[in-house]
Scaffold this motif. Structure first.
Motif, PDB file in Angstrom:
ATOM      1  N   LEU A  30     -17.322  10.993  -1.854  1.00  0.00           N
ATOM      2  CA  LEU A  30     -16.517   9.735  -1.395  1.00  0.00           C
ATOM      3  C   LEU A  30     -18.045   8.426  -2.520  1.00  0.00           C
ATOM      4  O   LEU A  30     -18.647   8.719  -2.826  1.00  0.00           O
ATOM      5  CB  LEU A  30     -16.255   9.037  -0.331  1.00  0.00           C
ATOM      6  CG  LEU A  30     -15.394   9.220   0.472  1.00  0.00           C
ATOM      7  CD1 LEU A  30     -15.194   8.515   1.493  1.00  0.00           C
ATOM      8  CD2 LEU A  30     -14.449   9.997  -0.164  1.00  0.00           C
ATOM      9  N   ALA A  31     -16.812   8.249  -3.465  1.00  0.00           N
ATOM     10  CA  ALA A  31     -17.617   6.968  -4.279  1.00  0.00           C
ATOM     11  C   ALA A  31     -17.646   5.543  -3.159  1.00  0.00           C
ATOM     12  O   ALA A  31     -16.588   6.157  -2.504  1.00  0.00           O
ATOM     13  CB  ALA A  31     -16.714   6.758  -5.151  1.00  0.00           C
ATOM     14  N   GLU A  32     -17.991   4.562  -3.763  1.00  0.00           N
ATOM     15  CA  GLU A  32     -18.666   3.490  -2.999  1.00  0.00           C
ATOM     16  C   GLU A  32     -17.246   2.939  -2.994  1.00  0.00           C
ATOM     17  O   GLU A  32     -16.459   2.530  -3.359  1.00  0.00           O
ATOM     18  CB  GLU A  32     -19.502   2.870  -3.234  1.00  0.00           C
ATOM     19  CG  GLU A  32     -19.710   0.949  -2.512  1.00  0.00           C
ATOM     20  CD  GLU A  32     -20.842   1.812  -1.484  1.00  0.00           C
ATOM     21  OE1 GLU A  32     -20.526   0.655  -0.483  1.00  0.00           O
ATOM     22  OE2 GLU A  32     -21.336   2.276  -1.544  1.00  0.00           O
ATOM     23  N   GLY A  33     -17.199   2.120  -1.759  1.00  0.00           N
ATOM     24  CA  GLY A  33     -15.450   1.884  -1.425  1.00  0.00           C
ATOM     25  C   GLY A  33     -14.402   2.228  -1.514  1.00  0.00           C
ATOM     26  O   GLY A  33     -12.791   2.367  -0.503  1.00  0.00           O
ATOM     27  N   GLU A  34     -14.377   3.779  -0.926  1.00  0.00           N
ATOM     28  CA  GLU A  34     -13.782   4.776  -0.666  1.00  0.00           C
ATOM     29  C   GLU A  34     -13.553   5.637   0.413  1.00  0.00           C
ATOM     30  O   GLU A  34     -13.991   5.246   1.213  1.00  0.00           O
ATOM     31  CB  GLU A  34     -13.916   6.308  -1.975  1.00  0.00           C
ATOM     32  CG  GLU A  34     -13.210   5.465  -3.556  1.00  0.00           C
ATOM     33  CD  GLU A  34     -13.588   6.863  -4.274  1.00  0.00           C
ATOM     34  OE1 GLU A  34     -13.368   6.809  -6.094  1.00  0.00           O
ATOM     35  OE2 GLU A  34     -13.812   8.166  -3.990  1.00  0.00           O
ATOM     36  N   VAL A  35     -12.249   6.244   0.395  1.00  0.00           N
ATOM     37  CA  VAL A  35     -11.539   6.583   2.437  1.00  0.00           C
ATOM     38  C   VAL A  35     -11.434   7.852   2.036  1.00  0.00           C
ATOM     39  O   VAL A  35     -10.667   8.245   0.622  1.00  0.00           O
ATOM     40  CB  VAL A  35     -11.121   5.919   2.879  1.00  0.00           C
ATOM     41  CG1 VAL A  35     -11.589   4.132   3.155  1.00  0.00           C
ATOM     42  CG2 VAL A  35      -9.988   5.194   2.227  1.00  0.00           C
ATOM     43  N   ARG A  36     -11.322   9.051   2.894  1.00  0.00           N
ATOM     44  CA  ARG A  36     -10.868  10.167   3.504  1.00  0.00           C
ATOM     45  C   ARG A  36      -9.978  10.243   4.143  1.00  0.00           C
ATOM     46  O   ARG A  36      -9.945  10.107   4.965  1.00  0.00           O
ATOM     47  CB  ARG A  36     -11.727  10.927   2.822  1.00  0.00           C
ATOM     48  CG  ARG A  36     -11.043  12.765   2.408  1.00  0.00           C
ATOM     49  CD  ARG A  36     -12.060  13.859   2.935  1.00  0.00           C
ATOM     50  NE  ARG A  36     -13.667  13.181   1.914  1.00  0.00           N
ATOM     51  CZ  ARG A  36     -13.329  13.836   0.820  1.00  0.00           C
ATOM     52  NH1 ARG A  36     -12.747  14.381   0.185  1.00  0.00           N
ATOM     53  NH2 ARG A  36     -14.952  13.594   0.224  1.00  0.00           N
ATOM     54  N   ILE A  37      -8.361  10.808   3.723  1.00  0.00           N
ATOM     55  CA  ILE A  37      -7.321  10.608   4.618  1.00  0.00           C
ATOM     56  C   ILE A  37      -6.836  11.310   5.049  1.00  0.00           C
ATOM     57  O   ILE A  37      -6.784  12.119   4.462  1.00  0.00           O
ATOM     58  CB  ILE A  37      -6.720   9.465   4.516  1.00  0.00           C
ATOM     59  CG1 ILE A  37      -6.836   8.156   4.171  1.00  0.00           C
ATOM     60  CG2 ILE A  37      -5.628   9.229   5.202  1.00  0.00           C
ATOM     61  CD1 ILE A  37      -6.011   7.209   3.457  1.00  0.00           C
ATOM     62  N   ALA A  38      -6.934  11.797   5.890  1.00  0.00           N
ATOM     63  CA  ALA A  38      -5.529  13.479   6.427  1.00  0.00           C
ATOM     64  C   ALA A  38      -4.427  12.961   6.287  1.00  0.00           C
ATOM     65  O   ALA A  38      -4.442  12.442   7.890  1.00  0.00           O
ATOM     66  CB  ALA A  38      -6.868  13.964   7.872  1.00  0.00           C
ATOM     67  N   ASN A  39      -3.664  13.614   5.864  1.00  0.00           N
ATOM     68  CA  ASN A  39      -2.467  12.289   5.634  1.00  0.00           C
ATOM     69  C   ASN A  39      -1.484  13.442   7.523  1.00  0.00           C
ATOM     70  O   ASN A  39      -1.675  14.640   7.743  1.00  0.00           O
ATOM     71  CB  ASN A  39      -1.585  13.205   5.081  1.00  0.00           C
ATOM     72  CG  ASN A  39      -2.152  12.151   3.540  1.00  0.00           C
ATOM     73  OD1 ASN A  39      -2.365  11.211   3.809  1.00  0.00           O
ATOM     74  ND2 ASN A  39      -1.218  12.817   2.093  1.00  0.00           N
ATOM     75  N   ARG A  40      -0.957  12.524   7.660  1.00  0.00           N
ATOM     76  CA  ARG A  40      -0.002  13.575   9.064  1.00  0.00           C
ATOM     77  C   ARG A  40       1.293  13.364   8.942  1.00  0.00           C
ATOM     78  O   ARG A  40       1.918  14.118   9.484  1.00  0.00           O
ATOM     79  CB  ARG A  40      -0.452  12.608  10.155  1.00  0.00           C
ATOM     80  CG  ARG A  40      -2.075  12.233  10.671  1.00  0.00           C
ATOM     81  CD  ARG A  40      -2.479  13.701  11.052  1.00  0.00           C
ATOM     82  NE  ARG A  40      -3.821  13.125  11.747  1.00  0.00           N
ATOM     83  CZ  ARG A  40      -4.841  14.223  11.364  1.00  0.00           C
ATOM     84  NH1 ARG A  40      -5.235  15.363  10.686  1.00  0.00           N
ATOM     85  NH2 ARG A  40      -6.208  13.989  11.576  1.00  0.00           N
TER      86      ARG A  40
END
Length: 329
Positions: A30-40
């Motif tokens: 992840l870069a600064e300010g990013e999020v990783r999301i597991a889509n449901r």
């Protein structure tokens, strides 16, 4: 490795399964300010068909070979963004995939309304907002009006039916098949037209609305729009949300009653729900109150697994959904 659906070729008419292709998404820190999301939960919506054409529109076309996009609900599994924590359930626009990486500023935490998270892709999301603002802001519908809504068993149309009844209007809906028509009546529709039955749609609407219609909420276009013109009262207001009848054929439909637009002073206005996002708080206030009072019902058609995404999308054009069409990842 994360996976996503891409557009392999641009459809000519109705999309085919071979127009879609699953691709792998590279994993990166992840870069600064990013999020990783597991889509449901993933949304499939008719407007996505327009993005498959290489034409200029209010949203850019999908690019061949690249991950497609759409509404999604997911859980934050990694965060490098202030204010977004691991475990947060959020809404965003990187659907058609099982994992999304995007700036934290591009996600919205789900409001605490005590409903399942997927509701924010349907009645409490874009379809619900489309129904709410299209009916009340664009068409300026009010108590005592007679409202005609096409695709009344869809995600948008079924919400229009219920908002109109909550506001004291008479509602005539159109849907395909006795089961869908019966469901719409259970939502409060005063009369239903089964457009799949033999007979003139114009005659069916005039019989259901002998005193004419004041508002038409259009999800379909084509014959439904022509019938609405035939039944329009003086100064009727038409909110043009979609024209799913033409998304794949592209063929114009003869509007025999279009001249009535002039004599009846009909106001016809197209709209995009994003025009009204600044008023989202009003939408959540009203919809939340109607939910708590039991005035809103919701139904979903759910396909299971990312692999089912194209089938779910194609089902929109064959009447395969009642209520909101969703994919559970």
């Amino acid at each position: 490795m994360a996976r996503a659906w891409s557009l392999k070729s641009r459809p000519n008419g109705m999309p085919l399964p071979g127009d879609f292709e699953m691709i792998d998404l590279p994993h990166a820190p992840l870069a600064e300010g990013e999020v990783r999301i597991a889509n449901r939960w993933l949304s499939v919506d008719p407007y996505m068909r327009g993005r498959m054409n290489d034409v200029k529109s209010y949203v850019p076309p999908f690019q061949l070979g690249e991950a497609m996009q759409g509404g999604a609900i997911g859980e934050v599994v990694e965060s490098n963004a202030p204010g977004v924590a691991v475990g947060d359930m959020v809404q965003h626009m990187l659907g058609w995939r099982d994992e999304a990486v995007l700036p934290g500023a591009a996600v919205q935490k789900l409001p605490a309304l005590g409903v399942p998270p997927q509701a924010f892709l349907g009645q409490l999301g874009m379809p619900g907002m489309t129904a709410y603002f299209g009916l009340l802001a664009v068409a300026e519908a009010k108590a005592g009006d007679t409202v005609f809504v096409s695709a009344a068993a869809g995600a948008v149309g079924s919400t229009v039916v219920q908002i109109a009844k909550a506001k004291g209007m008479t509602v005539i809906g159109s849907a395909g098949g006795s089961e869908k028509c019966g469901w719409c009546r259970s939502l409060g529709a005063d009369a239903m037209i089964d457009y799949k039955e033999d007979g003139s749609l114009v005659k069916k609407l005039l019989a259901a609305a002998p005193n004419g219609i004041d508002v038409y909420f259009d999800n379909v276009g084509g014959e439904h729009l022509d019938a609405a013109l035939a039944a329009a009262n003086l100064r009727a207001r038409f909110a043009i949300c979609g024209m799913i009848d033409m998304y794949n054929s592209g063929a114009p439909t003869e509007l025999r009653y279009l001249p009535r637009l002039i004599g009846m002073r009909v106001r016809m206005q197209g709209f995009i729900v994003s025009d009204y996002m600044a008023d989202a708080a009003t939408f959540y206030r009203d919809m939340g109150a109607w939910l708590q009072s039991g005035k809103l019902q919701n139904q979903e058609t759910v396909f299971e697994g990312l692999e089912a995404m194209p089938d779910a999308f194609l089902g929109l054009f064959s009447g395969g959904n009642t209520g909101k069409m969703l994919v559970r990842v």
